[in-house]
Design a protein around this motif. Structure first.
Motif, PDB file in Angstrom:
ATOM      1  N   GLN A 246       0.811  -1.226   0.000  1.00 54.88           N
ATOM      2  CA  GLN A 246       0.000   0.000   0.000  1.00 54.88           C
ATOM      3  C   GLN A 246       0.840   1.269   0.000  1.00 54.88           C
ATOM      4  O   GLN A 246       1.782   1.395   0.785  1.00 54.88           O
ATOM      5  CB  GLN A 246      -0.914   0.015   1.235  1.00 54.88           C
ATOM      6  CG  GLN A 246      -2.207  -0.729   1.069  1.00 54.88           C
ATOM      7  CD  GLN A 246      -3.282  -0.172   1.992  1.00 54.88           C
ATOM      8  OE1 GLN A 246      -3.055   0.055   3.180  1.00 54.88           O
ATOM      9  NE2 GLN A 246      -4.452   0.054   1.448  1.00 54.88           N
ATOM     10  N   PRO A 247       0.494   2.245  -0.831  1.00 51.67           N
ATOM     11  CA  PRO A 247       1.145   3.556  -0.761  1.00 51.67           C
ATOM     12  C   PRO A 247       0.499   4.407   0.338  1.00 51.67           C
ATOM     13  O   PRO A 247      -0.654   4.193   0.718  1.00 51.67           O
ATOM     14  CB  PRO A 247       0.871   4.164  -2.131  1.00 51.67           C
ATOM     15  CG  PRO A 247      -0.450   3.565  -2.544  1.00 51.67           C
ATOM     16  CD  PRO A 247      -0.470   2.175  -1.956  1.00 51.67           C
ATOM     17  N   ALA A 248       1.281   5.378   0.831  1.00 42.59           N
ATOM     18  CA  ALA A 248       0.790   6.281   1.872  1.00 42.59           C
ATOM     19  C   ALA A 248       0.674   7.720   1.380  1.00 42.59           C
ATOM     20  O   ALA A 248       0.177   8.580   2.103  1.00 42.59           O
ATOM     21  CB  ALA A 248       1.731   6.234   3.090  1.00 42.59           C
ATOM     22  N   HIS A 249       1.121   7.979   0.148  1.00 38.14           N
ATOM     23  CA  HIS A 249       1.165   9.347  -0.382  1.00 38.14           C
ATOM     24  C   HIS A 249       0.864   9.307  -1.881  1.00 38.14           C
ATOM     25  O   HIS A 249       1.168   8.333  -2.563  1.00 38.14           O
ATOM     26  CB  HIS A 249       2.554   9.943  -0.134  1.00 38.14           C
ATOM     27  CG  HIS A 249       2.647  11.416  -0.368  1.00 38.14           C
ATOM     28  ND1 HIS A 249       2.789  11.966  -1.632  1.00 38.14           N
ATOM     29  CD2 HIS A 249       2.626  12.458   0.506  1.00 38.14           C
ATOM     30  CE1 HIS A 249       2.849  13.279  -1.519  1.00 38.14           C
ATOM     31  NE2 HIS A 249       2.757  13.605  -0.235  1.00 38.14           N
ATOM     32  N   MET A 250       0.282  10.386  -2.382  1.00 39.00           N
ATOM     33  CA  MET A 250      -0.113  10.437  -3.797  1.00 39.00           C
ATOM     34  C   MET A 250       1.071  10.281  -4.750  1.00 39.00           C
ATOM     35  O   MET A 250       0.898   9.823  -5.877  1.00 39.00           O
ATOM     36  CB  MET A 250      -0.846  11.748  -4.090  1.00 39.00           C
ATOM     37  CG  MET A 250      -2.292  11.790  -3.616  1.00 39.00           C
ATOM     38  SD  MET A 250      -3.348  10.490  -4.318  1.00 39.00           S
ATOM     39  CE  MET A 250      -3.453  11.004  -6.035  1.00 39.00           C
ATOM     40  N   ARG A 251       2.275  10.614  -4.313  1.00 37.22           N
ATOM     41  CA  ARG A 251       3.438  10.450  -5.201  1.00 37.22           C
ATOM     42  C   ARG A 251       3.698   8.976  -5.520  1.00 37.22           C
ATOM     43  O   ARG A 251       4.379   8.663  -6.496  1.00 37.22           O
ATOM     44  CB  ARG A 251       4.682  11.091  -4.594  1.00 37.22           C
ATOM     45  CG  ARG A 251       5.136  10.474  -3.286  1.00 37.22           C
ATOM     46  CD  ARG A 251       6.457  11.051  -2.789  1.00 37.22           C
ATOM     47  NE  ARG A 251       6.650  10.701  -1.376  1.00 37.22           N
ATOM     48  CZ  ARG A 251       6.413  11.510  -0.356  1.00 37.22           C
ATOM     49  NH1 ARG A 251       5.995  12.754  -0.581  1.00 37.22           N
ATOM     50  NH2 ARG A 251       6.588  11.115   0.887  1.00 37.22           N
ATOM     51  N   ASP A 252       3.161   8.087  -4.680  1.00 39.77           N
ATOM     52  CA  ASP A 252       3.355   6.648  -4.876  1.00 39.77           C
ATOM     53  C   ASP A 252       2.081   5.957  -5.356  1.00 39.77           C
ATOM     54  O   ASP A 252       1.995   4.720  -5.318  1.00 39.77           O
ATOM     55  CB  ASP A 252       3.826   6.004  -3.569  1.00 39.77           C
ATOM     56  CG  ASP A 252       5.133   6.606  -3.077  1.00 39.77           C
ATOM     57  OD1 ASP A 252       6.054   6.749  -3.907  1.00 39.77           O
ATOM     58  OD2 ASP A 252       5.224   6.949  -1.880  1.00 39.77           O
ATOM     59  N   TYR A 253       1.107   6.737  -5.797  1.00 36.85           N
ATOM     60  CA  TYR A 253      -0.169   6.181  -6.269  1.00 36.85           C
ATOM     61  C   TYR A 253       0.087   5.114  -7.333  1.00 36.85           C
ATOM     62  O   TYR A 253       0.923   5.301  -8.230  1.00 36.85           O
ATOM     63  CB  TYR A 253      -1.039   7.306  -6.842  1.00 36.85           C
ATOM     64  CG  TYR A 253      -2.422   6.874  -7.274  1.00 36.85           C
ATOM     65  CD1 TYR A 253      -3.479   6.906  -6.370  1.00 36.85           C
ATOM     66  CD2 TYR A 253      -2.661   6.428  -8.570  1.00 36.85           C
ATOM     67  CE1 TYR A 253      -4.755   6.511  -6.753  1.00 36.85           C
ATOM     68  CE2 TYR A 253      -3.940   6.023  -8.952  1.00 36.85           C
ATOM     69  CZ  TYR A 253      -4.979   6.074  -8.046  1.00 36.85           C
ATOM     70  OH  TYR A 253      -6.248   5.667  -8.421  1.00 36.85           O
ATOM     71  N   ILE A 254      -0.618   3.984  -7.219  1.00 41.87           N
ATOM     72  CA  ILE A 254      -0.372   2.842  -8.098  1.00 41.87           C
ATOM     73  C   ILE A 254      -1.393   2.804  -9.237  1.00 41.87           C
ATOM     74  O   ILE A 254      -2.604   2.707  -8.989  1.00 41.87           O
ATOM     75  CB  ILE A 254      -0.436   1.525  -7.297  1.00 41.87           C
ATOM     76  CG1 ILE A 254       0.661   1.503  -6.217  1.00 41.87           C
ATOM     77  CG2 ILE A 254      -0.301   0.313  -8.218  1.00 41.87           C
ATOM     78  CD1 ILE A 254       0.524   0.388  -5.212  1.00 41.87           C
ATOM     79  N   GLN A 255      -0.896   2.895 -10.441  1.00 42.44           N
ATOM     80  CA  GLN A 255      -1.744   2.751 -11.630  1.00 42.44           C
ATOM     81  C   GLN A 255      -1.762   1.272 -12.028  1.00 42.44           C
ATOM     82  O   GLN A 255      -0.714   0.705 -12.328  1.00 42.44           O
ATOM     83  CB  GLN A 255      -1.199   3.596 -12.791  1.00 42.44           C
ATOM     84  CG  GLN A 255      -1.162   5.081 -12.517  1.00 42.44           C
ATOM     85  CD  GLN A 255      -2.526   5.753 -12.628  1.00 42.44           C
ATOM     86  OE1 GLN A 255      -3.517   5.119 -12.971  1.00 42.44           O
ATOM     87  NE2 GLN A 255      -2.578   7.040 -12.324  1.00 42.44           N
ATOM     88  N   THR A 256      -2.920   0.645 -11.990  1.00 44.79           N
ATOM     89  CA  THR A 256      -3.012  -0.773 -12.301  1.00 44.79           C
ATOM     90  C   THR A 256      -4.408  -1.117 -12.807  1.00 44.79           C
ATOM     91  O   THR A 256      -5.381  -0.432 -12.464  1.00 44.79           O
ATOM     92  CB  THR A 256      -2.692  -1.635 -11.056  1.00 44.79           C
ATOM     93  OG1 THR A 256      -2.855  -3.019 -11.382  1.00 44.79           O
ATOM     94  CG2 THR A 256      -3.605  -1.281  -9.892  1.00 44.79           C
ATOM     95  N   ARG A 257      -4.483  -2.173 -13.589  1.00 47.49           N
ATOM     96  CA  ARG A 257      -5.790  -2.675 -14.010  1.00 47.49           C
ATOM     97  C   ARG A 257      -6.317  -3.718 -13.024  1.00 47.49           C
ATOM     98  O   ARG A 257      -7.500  -4.028 -13.025  1.00 47.49           O
ATOM     99  CB  ARG A 257      -5.681  -3.304 -15.407  1.00 47.49           C
ATOM    100  CG  ARG A 257      -5.365  -2.308 -16.512  1.00 47.49           C
ATOM    101  CD  ARG A 257      -5.330  -2.996 -17.861  1.00 47.49           C
ATOM    102  NE  ARG A 257      -4.999  -2.064 -18.937  1.00 47.49           N
ATOM    103  CZ  ARG A 257      -4.896  -2.411 -20.209  1.00 47.49           C
ATOM    104  NH1 ARG A 257      -5.083  -3.678 -20.560  1.00 47.49           N
ATOM    105  NH2 ARG A 257      -4.601  -1.516 -21.132  1.00 47.49           N
ATOM    106  N   ASP A 258      -5.400  -4.274 -12.236  1.00 46.27           N
ATOM    107  CA  ASP A 258      -5.799  -5.296 -11.268  1.00 46.27           C
ATOM    108  C   ASP A 258      -6.603  -4.675 -10.130  1.00 46.27           C
ATOM    109  O   ASP A 258      -6.545  -3.464  -9.893  1.00 46.27           O
ATOM    110  CB  ASP A 258      -4.560  -5.989 -10.687  1.00 46.27           C
ATOM    111  CG  ASP A 258      -3.850  -6.849 -11.711  1.00 46.27           C
ATOM    112  OD1 ASP A 258      -4.505  -7.240 -12.709  1.00 46.27           O
ATOM    113  OD2 ASP A 258      -2.645  -7.108 -11.532  1.00 46.27           O
ATOM    114  N   ASP A 259      -7.327  -5.536  -9.410  1.00 46.85           N
ATOM    115  CA  ASP A 259      -8.013  -5.096  -8.190  1.00 46.85           C
ATOM    116  C   ASP A 259      -8.911  -3.887  -8.452  1.00 46.85           C
ATOM    117  O   ASP A 259      -8.919  -2.920  -7.697  1.00 46.85           O
ATOM    118  CB  ASP A 259      -6.962  -4.790  -7.105  1.00 46.85           C
ATOM    119  CG  ASP A 259      -7.558  -4.516  -5.737  1.00 46.85           C
ATOM    120  OD1 ASP A 259      -8.606  -5.100  -5.414  1.00 46.85           O
ATOM    121  OD2 ASP A 259      -6.962  -3.713  -4.991  1.00 46.85           O
TER     122      ASP A 259
END
Length: 342
Positions: A246-259
């Motif tokens: 899990q990311p804690a900040h928007m700079r680490d936001y995860i772009q994914t099609r999964d989940d």
């Protein structure tokens, strides 16, 4: 009649890690559970109807036993006015359904999940070594876990409350289960799940552990739970489960099609924002920060596809209108610290 998609507590990425890293029966259980989750996600269940003349402040519960089958709801083993069954899973489900009802009634004067006195139903002993729990729009369903990776799913009050809280979000905000709106949907269940646990233990924001799924991981698994709201990405780090992503900040936001576009992953960002707001405001987290979040969920002008920024603005506005500028400022600061607002 409206239909509701299924929400399960163990995200697909954890089950996939077990499939990749485990072997033998552990791998088989995880694969079977993942296949079942994907089947459930494609199924829509009819929403239940609350009993007529339901009186606020009086929970109505029913516990069923699936007897290790996948037939729902199973055999009725307890309803209001009946004694304990002696089955620990049935007792935990009964008690935690009741605590969740009491929380929403006492904190927010909400009469069950639909605010109309909906009967809270739970089925225990679902499937064989089933590694999940889920809310299907009608009831809670609990697997027993395998005892090696996951304990029984009734063991964690915040897991029970998390799943039930999906019913509140569905009734009020109807946030779509995709990308940021879906991550908000998941985060709201973590927020209310954690608040129910804090309410039950009479803990302040400073005293709470802010862990979702405390006690759910079996002995030998290196982790405190499924997610950490205070420090997303630190809940577990284990050879079978991998490391909490899990990311804690928007700079680490995860772009994914999964989940569904990362709904269980990116929920860490609004989770941490809530934690920061609750800590800054102090006292019982459900009274100030929790109330602002609850008012936002119940605001019919909140878009069903709300992103983090939109949701943040609503929480600030509701904190200002219900409380004062200082409360709103503390919440705004929390959203800024997680990069949602600039």
């Amino acid at each position: 009649m409206p239909r509701t998609p299924v929400r399960s507590v163990i995200p697909p990425y954890i089950l996939r890690k077990i499939i990749d890293n485990a072997s033998g029966h552990q791998q088989d259980y995880a694969r079977r559970t993942l296949n079942h989750v994907q089947h459930l996600m494609a199924h829509n269940w009819q929403k239940p109807v609350a009993p007529k003349n339901a009186v606020g402040g009086h929970v109505d519960r029913e516990i069923y036993d699936a007897q290790n089958t996948e037939s729902l709801p199973g055999t009725l083993v307890r309803k209001e006015g009946q004694p304990e069954t002696g089955d620990v899973a049935a007792t935990e489900a009964w008690d935690y359904l009741g605590v969740t009802y009491d929380f929403f009634w006492q904190a927010y004067q909400r009469n069950s999940l639909d605010n109309q006195g909906l009967t809270l139903r739970g089925t225990v002993h679902y499937g064989k070594d089933y590694q999940n729990a889920f809310w299907n729009g009608q009831q809670m369903v609990f697997g027993d876990g395998d005892g090696e990776i996951f304990n029984r799913f009734t063991i964690a009050i915040d897991v029970v409350a998390h799943e039930l809280s999906h019913g509140v979000t569905e009734t009020e905000a109807g946030l779509i289960y995709f990308e940021q709106a879906g991550a908000l949907n998941e985060s709201l269940s973590d927020v209310f799940g954690s608040l129910v646990k804090q309410f039950h233990r009479k803990q302040t924001a400073d005293q709470a552990d802010w862990i979702i799924g405390e006690g759910l991981l079996a002995d030998g698994i290196n982790g405190r739970g499924l997610r950490s709201m205070s420090e997303p990405g630190t809940a577990y780090d284990d050879p079978l489960l991998g490391k909490d992503p899990q990311p804690a900040h928007m700079r680490d936001y995860i772009q994914t099609r999964d989940d569904n576009g990362g709904v269980h992953l990116n929920s860490g960002i609004p989770n941490r924002a809530f934690y920061l707001a609750a800590k800054a405001l102090g006292g019982y987290a459900w009274e100030l920060a929790g109330r602002a979040w609850y008012d936002t969920v119940c605001d019919k002008s909140l878009p069903q596809d709300a992103d983090f920024n939109t949701f943040a603005q609503f929480t600030i506005r509701h904190a200002q209108s219900r409380f004062n500028k200082a409360t709103a400022q503390a919440i705004e600061n929390a959203w800024k610290e997680t990069g949602v607002l600039s």
